[in-house]
Design a protein around this motif. Structure first.
Motif: not given
Length: 200
Positions: A11-37
C-alpha cells in the motif's frame, strides 16, 4: 510496536508511486500556466499605463509649437481618454468582447500617437526641442516595451490554452480545475494585415 506486513508495504509503495506519477504528469500545469498568464498580463497593463502617462506631456509640448494641428491633438486626447476611462472587468482575459474593446482602445491610441509624430515632422523647431526629444525617446522605448510585453503574454496564453485543450490537461481541467477558462489573445488589426499600396 507492530512489524509492517507485506500488504502495508505494498500500500505504501502504491501510494508513493501514485504521488510521483501525479507530480510528474502535469497536475499542476494549469494553475502554473494561469499564473504566468496573469503575470504577463500585468506587465502588458504596466506598459500601456506608462504610455498613457506620457501622452499629456507630449500633447502639451506639441501644442506649444503646432497649435493649429488641433485635429491630431484632439484625436490623441480623445483616444487617451477612452483608454483611461475603460473599466476592465475582472474576467477580461476570458471575456472576448471586453478584451476586444481593450485592444481596440489601445490600438486607437497607438494610431493617434503615430499620426501625431508624423505631423511633427513639419515642425523643425519642435523636432529640435529637448523636451520633445526626451518624450519621443520615452514613447519609442515604451512602444518597444509594449511589444515585448504583448509577445510574452501571447506566448503565456498559447501555453495555457494548449494545456487546457490537450491531454492530459483536458482531464485535469475536468477533474480539478473546471473553473479554468481559455484566455483571450491579442490579434493584428485587419487594416494592418492588408499589404501596403505602393503608388508611383
Amino acid at each position: 510496536m507492530q512489524k509492517p506486513t507485506p500488504a502495508s508495504w505494498m500500500k505504501l509503495l502504491t501510494l508513493a508511486t501514485a504521488i510521483l506519477l501525479l507530480a510528474g504528469c502535469g497536475i499542476n500545469n494549469i494553475p502554473t500556466y494561469d499564473e504566468e498568464v496573469k503575470a504577463a498580463w500585468s506587465q502588458v497593463l504596466n506598459q500601456y499605463q506608462r504610455r498613457t502617462e506620457l501622452v499629456p506631456n507630449l500633447v502639451e509640448t506639441v501644442k506649444g509649437y503646432a497649435a493649429h494641428e488641433q485635429e491630431v491633438l484632439t484625436e490623441v486626447v480623445e483616444a487617451r481618454a477612452k483608454v483611461s476611462q475603460m473599466q476592465l472587468p475582472d474576467n477580461i482575459l476570458s471575456n472576448p468582447e471586453a478584451f476586444k474593446q481593450f485592444q481596440a482602445n489601445q490600438d486607437n491610441l497607438g494610431s493617434a500617437l503615430s499620426r501625431l509624430l508624423v505631423t511633427v515632422e513639419r515642425y523643425p523647431d519642435l523636432k529640435a526641442n529637448q523636451n520633445f526629444l526626451t518624450l519621443q525617446s520615452q514613447l519609442e522605448g515604451t512602444e518597444n516595451r509594449i511589444a515585448v510585453a504583448r509577445r510574452d503574454y501571447i506566448l503565456a496564453v498559447r501555453r495555457y490554452n494548449t494545456e487546457l485543450r490537450t491531454i492530459p490537461g483536458r482531464w485535469w481541467r475536468s477533474l480539478l480545475y473546471p473553473e479554468s477558462e481559455l484566455r483571450e489573445n491579442f490579434s493584428v488589426a485587419e487594416e494592418l494585415q492588408q499589404p501596403p499600396k505602393v503608388e508611383f
